[in-house]
Scaffold this motif. Structure first.
Motif, PDB file in Angstrom:
ATOM      1  N   PRO A  14      -6.646   1.066  -2.797  1.00 29.26           N
ATOM      2  CA  PRO A  14      -6.662   1.942  -2.181  1.00 29.26           C
ATOM      3  C   PRO A  14      -5.376   3.230  -2.514  1.00 29.26           C
ATOM      4  N   SER A  15      -5.514   4.270  -2.169  1.00 24.86           N
ATOM      5  CA  SER A  15      -4.343   5.252  -2.267  1.00 24.86           C
ATOM      6  C   SER A  15      -3.128   4.661  -1.691  1.00 24.86           C
ATOM      7  N   GLY A  16      -2.046   4.701  -2.053  1.00 21.40           N
ATOM      8  CA  GLY A  16      -0.830   4.184  -1.485  1.00 21.40           C
ATOM      9  C   GLY A  16      -0.634   2.804  -1.623  1.00 21.40           C
ATOM     10  N   ALA A  17      -1.554   2.003  -2.133  1.00 24.33           N
ATOM     11  CA  ALA A  17      -1.404   0.729  -2.011  1.00 24.33           C
ATOM     12  C   ALA A  17      -0.328   0.092  -2.896  1.00 24.33           C
ATOM     13  N   GLY A  18       0.358   1.065  -3.877  1.00 19.08           N
ATOM     14  CA  GLY A  18       1.581   0.660  -4.648  1.00 19.08           C
ATOM     15  C   GLY A  18       1.156   0.250  -6.229  1.00 19.08           C
ATOM     16  N   LYS A  19      -0.148   0.783  -6.532  1.00 26.10           N
ATOM     17  CA  LYS A  19      -0.590   0.415  -8.130  1.00 26.10           C
ATOM     18  C   LYS A  19       0.341   0.973  -9.101  1.00 26.10           C
ATOM     19  N   SER A  20       0.768   2.446  -8.819  1.00 20.74           N
ATOM     20  CA  SER A  20       1.483   2.838 -10.014  1.00 20.74           C
ATOM     21  C   SER A  20       2.952   2.341  -9.739  1.00 20.74           C
ATOM     22  N   THR A  21       3.339   2.175  -8.640  1.00 19.75           N
ATOM     23  CA  THR A  21       4.564   1.481  -8.587  1.00 19.75           C
ATOM     24  C   THR A  21       4.975   0.371  -9.258  1.00 19.75           C
ATOM     25  N   ASP A  36      -4.459   9.870 -12.433  1.00 15.85           N
ATOM     26  CA  ASP A  36      -3.661  10.994 -11.836  1.00 15.85           C
ATOM     27  C   ASP A  36      -2.684  11.799 -13.044  1.00 15.85           C
ATOM     28  N   LEU A  78      -7.916   4.018  -9.054  1.00 10.33           N
ATOM     29  CA  LEU A  78      -8.425   3.334  -7.650  1.00 10.33           C
ATOM     30  C   LEU A  78      -9.004   2.174  -7.801  1.00 10.33           C
ATOM     31  N   ARG A 114       2.002   5.022   4.302  1.00 13.40           N
ATOM     32  CA  ARG A 114       2.487   5.431   2.954  1.00 13.40           C
ATOM     33  C   ARG A 114       1.540   6.648   2.749  1.00 13.40           C
ATOM     34  N   ARG A 118       3.237  11.068   2.473  1.00 13.24           N
ATOM     35  CA  ARG A 118       2.919  11.519   1.181  1.00 13.24           C
ATOM     36  C   ARG A 118       2.896  12.920   1.604  1.00 13.24           C
ATOM     37  N   ASP A 155       4.767  -6.001  -0.515  1.00 17.68           N
ATOM     38  CA  ASP A 155       6.364  -6.039  -0.720  1.00 17.68           C
ATOM     39  C   ASP A 155       7.123  -6.289   0.657  1.00 17.68           C
TER      40      ASP A 155
HETATM   41  P1  UTP Z   1       2.060   4.102  -5.428  1.00 24.46           P
HETATM   42  O1  UTP Z   1       2.108   5.645  -5.768  1.00 24.46           O
HETATM   43  O2  UTP Z   1       2.485   3.095  -6.365  1.00 24.46           O
HETATM   44  O3  UTP Z   1       0.734   3.803  -4.905  1.00 24.46           O
HETATM   45  O4  UTP Z   1       2.768   4.019  -4.143  1.00 24.46           O
HETATM   46  P2  UTP Z   1      -0.851   3.957  -5.594  1.00 24.46           P
HETATM   47  O5  UTP Z   1      -1.455   2.852  -5.289  1.00 24.46           O
HETATM   48  O6  UTP Z   1      -0.542   4.209  -7.028  1.00 24.46           O
HETATM   49  O7  UTP Z   1      -1.448   5.361  -5.055  1.00 24.46           O
HETATM   50  P3  UTP Z   1      -2.715   6.314  -5.759  1.00 24.46           P
HETATM   51  O8  UTP Z   1      -3.727   5.663  -5.589  1.00 24.46           O
HETATM   52  O9  UTP Z   1      -2.210   6.645  -6.914  1.00 24.46           O
HETATM   53  O10 UTP Z   1      -2.650   7.497  -4.575  1.00 24.46           O
HETATM   54  C1  UTP Z   1       2.588   4.827  -2.779  1.00 24.46           C
HETATM   55  C2  UTP Z   1       3.770   5.011  -2.088  1.00 24.46           C
HETATM   56  O11 UTP Z   1       4.283   3.828  -1.324  1.00 24.46           O
HETATM   57  C3  UTP Z   1       5.696   3.386  -1.826  1.00 24.46           C
HETATM   58  C4  UTP Z   1       5.820   4.370  -3.185  1.00 24.46           C
HETATM   59  O12 UTP Z   1       7.162   4.679  -3.379  1.00 24.46           O
HETATM   60  C5  UTP Z   1       4.950   5.390  -2.927  1.00 24.46           C
HETATM   61  O13 UTP Z   1       5.664   6.485  -2.311  1.00 24.46           O
HETATM   62  N1  UTP Z   1       5.608   2.115  -2.103  1.00 24.46           N
HETATM   63  C6  UTP Z   1       5.072   1.432  -3.020  1.00 24.46           C
HETATM   64  C7  UTP Z   1       6.541   1.454  -1.422  1.00 24.46           C
HETATM   65  O14 UTP Z   1       7.273   1.714  -0.521  1.00 24.46           O
HETATM   66  N2  UTP Z   1       6.752   0.193  -1.806  1.00 24.46           N
HETATM   67  C8  UTP Z   1       5.969  -0.624  -2.426  1.00 24.46           C
HETATM   68  O15 UTP Z   1       5.968  -2.004  -2.707  1.00 24.46           O
HETATM   69  C9  UTP Z   1       5.160   0.042  -3.282  1.00 24.46           C
END
Ligand code: UTP
Ligand code: MG
Length: 352
Positions: A14-21, A36, A78, A114, A118, A155
């Motif tokens: 889901p959004s905010g799960a940390g996929k992109s990170t 995105d 997603l 998270r 945002r 994390d």
């Molecule tokens: P991401 O932007 O990586 O999430 O992290 P996502 O899953 O890709 O979200 P969508 O679907 O694109 O919306 C979301 C927030 O969580 C923090 C990141 O810095 C970012 O602000 N984050 C991510 C953490 O704090 N810790 C983590 O281990 C991963």
């Protein structure tokens, strides 16, 4: 768990799960295909939902093109749409690449926290729907036929644990792994900004702390395209190792690898013997035949055909060994003859 490479890697969460990170920490930007980012390309920004359809049309084309070339492709959406997932899985199969599903196991409350912090949160009801679909998928994923389902633990920021791990590493004598290997950190990029010496020292101290047996520097005259752009700094390694030698770490220090086309072998032998003396016997030399025409041409160095370079490599090894051997007597070997082998500073332990 090791994720194969090359592979198709489909992120789910889901959004905010940390996929992109997660993806940014593991893959090159070009390897990550993000819905995105593509909304930002064909729309007004990553959050422009009106651009979704066109962004996904592009995404599918990019995924297909990369897979057809056998390139690692990380699909950052997603991941909750079953039809798309099965399309990507089939495309990977068609390209003969392993297909990996990466499930983010971030707790719902953490996603919500998270999301709400945002700039542009997803509406709470939409996030609730994503969380529900994600839970269903976690249960069903194994049945979809992925070669690997990789679960990413949340994390937990285990500061205390990592300090304990460090202590264990530091107390390992000889810095060997459980298999008896000595692992050396190879540094090939030098993004040191305004503080080259400080950056280099910090890397070496961190490698020492982490329990690496040694630190190696790449030996190139121009940064190679496999690593970075040609205008990024790539320092002369023996000078740079001199700086690291002064830090008082327990690291073995050397090059991976020094091309014999760069310096006469005797000069490399002298540099290594000096480094060995300065580090109390922790120097090593990686040598190779050299390969990159561009840097040789730019620096006015010959790059003879491979057969000659390999002969030169064998002769260079012989020269270095002769100079490092105890005493100063004449050397008459297979490929090399030297009237004397006077090389001081001597290696502290020339028998190694
Ligand atoms: P991401 O932007 O990586 O999430 O992290 P996502 O899953 O890709 O979200 P969508 O679907 O694109 O919306 C979301 C927030 O969580 C923090 C990141 O810095 C970012 O602000 N984050 C991510 C953490 O704090 N810790 C983590 O281990 C991963
Ligand atoms: Mg994202």
């Amino acid at each position: 768990m090791r994720i194969p490479d090359p592979a198709l890697v489909v992120l789910v969460g889901p959004s905010g799960a940390g996929k992109s990170t997660w993806a940014a920490a593991r893959y090159r930007r070009e390897e990550v295909v993000s819905s995105d980012a593509l909304r930002g390309v064909v729309g007004s920004g990553p959050h422009d939902l009106d651009a979704t359809e066109e962004a996904f049309t592009l995404l599918e084309r990019i995924v297909d093109a990369r897979l057809a070339r056998g390139l690692t492709t990380v699909v950052d959406t997603l991941g909750l749409d079953a039809e798309r997932r099965s399309r990507w899985l089939l495309a990977a199969r068609g390209a003969g690449l392993p297909a990996v599903l990466v499930l983010m196991d971030t707790p719902d409350a953490e996603c919500r926290r998270r999301n709400s912090s945002r700039d542009r949160p997803v509406p709470a009801s939409a996030l609730a729907g994503q969380l529900r679909r994600h839970r269903e998928l976690v249960r069903a994923a194994e049945a979809e036929g992925w070669d690997l389902v990789h679960r990413v633990e949340p994390d937990t920021g285990r500061v205390a644990d990592s300090a304990a791990e460090r202590t264990v590493h530091r107390t390992t004598p000889e810095r060997r792994t459980s298999q008896g290997l000595r692992v050396v950190l190879q540094v090939s990029r030098f993004p040191w900004g305004e503080d080259p010496a400080g950056w280099m020292a910090a890397i070496a101290r961190a490698a020492d702390e982490a329990g690496f047996a040694g630190l190696a520097l790449m030996d190139h005259l121009i940064q190679i395209p496999q690593v970075d752009r040609a205008w990024e700094p790539i320092p002369e390694p023996w000078v740079t190792l001199g700086l690291v030698a002064g830090l008082g770490t327990g690291l073995s220090l050397g090059t991976l690898v020094t091309p014999v086309t760069f310096r006469p072998a005797g000069i490399t032998a002298k540099a290594a013997a000096t480094l060995d003396a300065l580090t109390g016997g922790r120097a090593f030399v990686g040598v190779g035949a050299g390969w990159w025409a561009r840097e040789h041409a730019a620096y006015g160095l010959d790059l003879p055909p491979a057969r000659e370079r390999l002969d030169a490599l064998a002769a260079a090894i012989e020269t270095m060994r002769a100079l490092w051997a105890p005493g100063t007597k004449a050397y008459d070997g297979q490929r090399v003859s030297l009237p004397e082998t006077t090389c001081y500073p001597d290696r502290p332990d020339a028998s190694r």
